[in-house]
Design an enzyme around this catalytic site. Structure first.
Site, PDB file in Angstrom:
ATOM      1  N   ARG A 181       0.847  -1.203   0.000  1.00  0.00           N
ATOM      2  CA  ARG A 181       0.000   0.000   0.000  1.00  0.00           C
ATOM      3  C   ARG A 181       0.882   1.253   0.000  1.00  0.00           C
ATOM      4  O   ARG A 181       0.589   2.217  -0.701  1.00  0.00           O
ATOM      5  CB  ARG A 181      -0.933   0.002   1.214  1.00  0.00           C
ATOM      6  CG  ARG A 181      -2.037  -1.029   1.139  1.00  0.00           C
ATOM      7  CD  ARG A 181      -3.005  -0.904   2.295  1.00  0.00           C
ATOM      8  NE  ARG A 181      -3.832   0.296   2.196  1.00  0.00           N
ATOM      9  CZ  ARG A 181      -4.634   0.733   3.159  1.00  0.00           C
ATOM     10  NH1 ARG A 181      -4.688   0.081   4.316  1.00  0.00           N
ATOM     11  NH2 ARG A 181      -5.353   1.822   2.979  1.00  0.00           N
ATOM     12  N   CYS A 238      -1.308   5.784   9.234  1.00  0.00           N
ATOM     13  CA  CYS A 238      -1.649   4.514   8.612  1.00  0.00           C
ATOM     14  C   CYS A 238      -2.781   4.784   7.639  1.00  0.00           C
ATOM     15  O   CYS A 238      -2.777   5.803   6.945  1.00  0.00           O
ATOM     16  CB  CYS A 238      -2.020   3.479   9.672  1.00  0.00           C
ATOM     17  SG  CYS A 238      -3.409   3.973  10.721  1.00  0.00           S
TER      18      CYS A 238
END
Length: 283
Positions: A181, A238
């Site tokens: 990611r 995050c």
């Protein structure tokens, strides 16, 4: 199982079992959460640590999603009401757990500290470690209690998007998401793939061993030292400010501190004015 130091943010299964048998046991909070699921309450009702109260991460440990991201910091009144029903008081210790390895329990740990609770710890290894030790679960639902803890928000530092941008230039900004990611190879949920320019990849999965328990403090200190922590200020983000709390927890175990960017990638990526980087970090 080894005990942790008194000032550790973690508690072992053995020490929790002892504490629960004491005259003044800690409040137990079940913070099980599954991304994409409406609630883990059903799993809690099927079996939980005896006496534990369920706290819903989406509804009670976060404000509704919006421009500030998928899990903005909660309204203090909502947070206080949820904690009160679970019996949380400032004078009584709190232990939080999830299914393991504390990815969502860490959010509760961080929020309680942000809101001013003086004594909160995370069960190392969570429900999985409790069961592995042969200890029982319960399906009995404890009654609502009347804890008197009043959140005083802001006692831990946070960043907004502008602060995160500045931090990436002047400090160490860690990206706690999976490496793919970070590199922009996949993006299962947020508006764009990639990372904040200048951020360093540091997946939270590397904080724990195969058993879901945290690595020893020395190993975590070496990990974060290798990423550049210990020489200046550190901040973490995050996807939506949940697993970043796990990174801050791991750093606390290692004797380090960090600032949370609560909006994280879910806030940053939805703003077309924010730059996006892809690929591996330089060097």
């Amino acid at each position: 199982m080894d005990s942790f130091p008194q000032d550790s943010p973690l508690i072992s299964v053995t020490d929790l079992e002892t504490a629960l048998a004491s005259p003044r046991p800690p409040v137990l909070l079940d913070i099980r959460f599954q991304l994409g699921s409406t609630s883990s309450r059903g799993e809690y009702e099927a079996g939980h640590l005896p006496g534990a109260h369920f706290v819903d991460l989406d509804a009670e440990l976060a404000a509704p999603p919006g421009t500030a991201g998928r899990h903005p910091l909660p309204d203090p009144e909502v947070l206080g009401a949820a904690l009160g029903r679970a019996g949380v008081s400032a004078e009584r210790a709190v232990v939080v757990y999830d299914a393991g390895p504390a990815m969502s329990a860490a959010r509760a740990w961080w929020l309680l500290r942000w809101a001013g609770h003086p004594d909160v710890r995370v069960l190392d290894g969570g429900l999985a470690a409790w069961q592995a030790a042969g200890l029982p679960l319960s399906s009995e639902l404890p009654p609502a209690e009347a804890g008197d803890f009043k959140p005083v928000p802001g006692l831990l530092p946070t960043l907004d998007a502008d602060g995160a941008a500045a931090f990436a230039r002047t400090g160490l900004l860690l990206d706690a998401r999976a490496g793919e990611r970070y590199r922009g190879e996949v993006e299962p949920i947020d508006a764009k793939a990639g990372h904040i320019p200048g951020a360093v990849s540091a997946p939270t999965t590397e904080n724990v061993g195969a058993d879901g328990r945290f690595l020893p403090a020395a190993a975590l200190a070496a990990r974060f030292g290798g990423l550049g922590a210990g020489t200046g200020e550190v901040a973490v983000y995050c996807g939506s400010g949940v697993t970043a709390a796990h990174q801050i927890l791991a750093m606390d175990v290692a004797g380090l501190s960090a600032t949370l960017y609560p909006g994280s990638w879910s806030e940053w990526s939805r703003d077309p004015q924010r730059p996006v980087a892809t690929g591996a970090q330089p060097g």
